[in-house]
Design a protein around this motif. Sequence first.
Motif, PDB file in Angstrom:
ATOM      1  N   LEU A 100       0.857  -1.173   0.000  1.00 55.99           N
ATOM      2  CA  LEU A 100       0.000   0.000   0.000  1.00 55.99           C
ATOM      3  C   LEU A 100       0.899   1.230   0.000  1.00 55.99           C
ATOM      4  N   ALA A 101       0.801   2.053  -1.044  1.00 58.30           N
ATOM      5  CA  ALA A 101       1.690   3.207  -1.195  1.00 58.30           C
ATOM      6  C   ALA A 101       1.084   4.489  -0.644  1.00 58.30           C
ATOM      7  N   VAL A 102      -0.215   4.713  -0.891  1.00 52.98           N
ATOM      8  CA  VAL A 102      -0.886   5.954  -0.486  1.00 52.98           C
ATOM      9  C   VAL A 102      -2.297   5.628  -0.033  1.00 52.98           C
ATOM     10  N   GLY A 103      -2.734   6.250   1.063  1.00 50.93           N
ATOM     11  CA  GLY A 103      -4.114   6.186   1.479  1.00 50.93           C
ATOM     12  C   GLY A 103      -4.477   4.945   2.288  1.00 50.93           C
ATOM     13  N   VAL A 112      -9.797   6.966  -1.807  1.00 55.08           N
ATOM     14  CA  VAL A 112      -8.916   6.407  -2.817  1.00 55.08           C
ATOM     15  C   VAL A 112      -7.608   5.967  -2.181  1.00 55.08           C
ATOM     16  N   ALA A 113      -6.992   4.947  -2.762  1.00 59.26           N
ATOM     17  CA  ALA A 113      -5.684   4.472  -2.318  1.00 59.26           C
ATOM     18  C   ALA A 113      -4.906   4.008  -3.535  1.00 59.26           C
ATOM     19  N   LEU A 114      -3.575   4.026  -3.414  1.00 56.06           N
ATOM     20  CA  LEU A 114      -2.686   3.519  -4.449  1.00 56.06           C
ATOM     21  C   LEU A 114      -1.913   2.339  -3.882  1.00 56.06           C
ATOM     22  N   ALA A 115      -1.767   1.286  -4.690  1.00 54.10           N
ATOM     23  CA  ALA A 115      -1.146   0.063  -4.196  1.00 54.10           C
ATOM     24  C   ALA A 115      -0.378  -0.621  -5.319  1.00 54.10           C
ATOM     25  N   ALA A 121       2.883  -4.744 -10.174  1.00 55.52           N
ATOM     26  CA  ALA A 121       1.961  -3.911 -10.942  1.00 55.52           C
ATOM     27  C   ALA A 121       1.217  -2.960 -10.008  1.00 55.52           C
ATOM     28  N   THR A 122       1.212  -1.676 -10.333  1.00 59.10           N
ATOM     29  CA  THR A 122       0.522  -0.690  -9.512  1.00 59.10           C
ATOM     30  C   THR A 122      -0.937  -0.562  -9.953  1.00 59.10           C
ATOM     31  N   PHE A 123      -1.801  -0.202  -9.011  1.00 60.75           N
ATOM     32  CA  PHE A 123      -3.219  -0.016  -9.303  1.00 60.75           C
ATOM     33  C   PHE A 123      -3.825   0.883  -8.234  1.00 60.75           C
ATOM     34  N   GLY A 124      -5.029   1.357  -8.502  1.00 62.00           N
ATOM     35  CA  GLY A 124      -5.727   2.202  -7.550  1.00 62.00           C
ATOM     36  C   GLY A 124      -6.950   1.514  -6.984  1.00 62.00           C
ATOM     37  N   ILE A 125      -7.372   1.985  -5.838  1.00 65.61           N
ATOM     38  CA  ILE A 125      -8.581   1.513  -5.149  1.00 65.61           C
ATOM     39  C   ILE A 125      -9.503   2.711  -4.996  1.00 65.61           C
ATOM     40  N   TRP A 126     -10.751   2.568  -5.391  1.00 62.83           N
ATOM     41  CA  TRP A 126     -11.690   3.689  -5.301  1.00 62.83           C
ATOM     42  C   TRP A 126     -12.983   3.232  -4.646  1.00 62.83           C
TER      43      TRP A 126
END
Length: 257
Positions: A100-103, A112-115, A121-126
């Motif tokens: 987990l990189a952000v949020g 929102v979060a960035l992981a 592989a990076t992806f976002g969570i909304w």
Amino acid sequence: MVVERTATVRCVPAVPCWAGLTVRDMDAAQGFYGPLLGWEFVPGPDRWGPYVRATVDGVEVAGLSQLDAAWERPVAWTTYFGIESADRAADGVRERGGTLAVGPLAFDAGRVALAADPFGATFGIWEGEPGEDTWMTAPGAPAWIELRTADPFAAALFYGEVFRWDGRDPSEFEVRYEDERVVLRSGGHSVAALRLAHDLAPHWEVFFAVADTDATAHRATALGGRVLDGPADSPYGRVARLADPEGGRFSILTAPR
């Protein structure tokens, strides 16, 4: 050009439902993607810096955010998955070997979060207001999302647990295993896939619909971008992989007629 008309984007649980680009020069990014994909732009929340949403026929299709000069994060497209609880998904990322990189952080449309998955592989969570799949097939809109990774089935186990693929209503969401790829279907149509790829670092690739792949690839070079691969025919249509002037990579797709 910035316009004021827009449509509401809905958070679709379990599947990719938004694409965001981090840029270093917002004006340059708009000057490239606007004429290339026919985008107009509306102002977005600027809590973390300049942000605009790209629109096609008044429907929001992507977001562009400008990086702080001190950030070392590369210019790149990020695929965001919808989910009912960003906090629960973030916990799932950590519990299943991801990073987990952000949020999660609150913003105007939810949380929102960035992981990154265990393979990099990076992806976002909304987490946002839920709704039906609003992905368009019109030129300029995201038409397909694809994870390219060395082990799509191991990746599917990770994403399936984080985004709770099991137990969802099969009339609304479906996972299909096809040869060496895993296909996600939402609202009765395919929206994303996880497929085998050894030649590139694991990443989620965004494909934007265009009326003419060859002409759009030529236009990209005229606007200062690069053609990385193609144009070439594929089972899904004619595709090309491009890079914008700052190095952000994406693909374009003309579906078969």
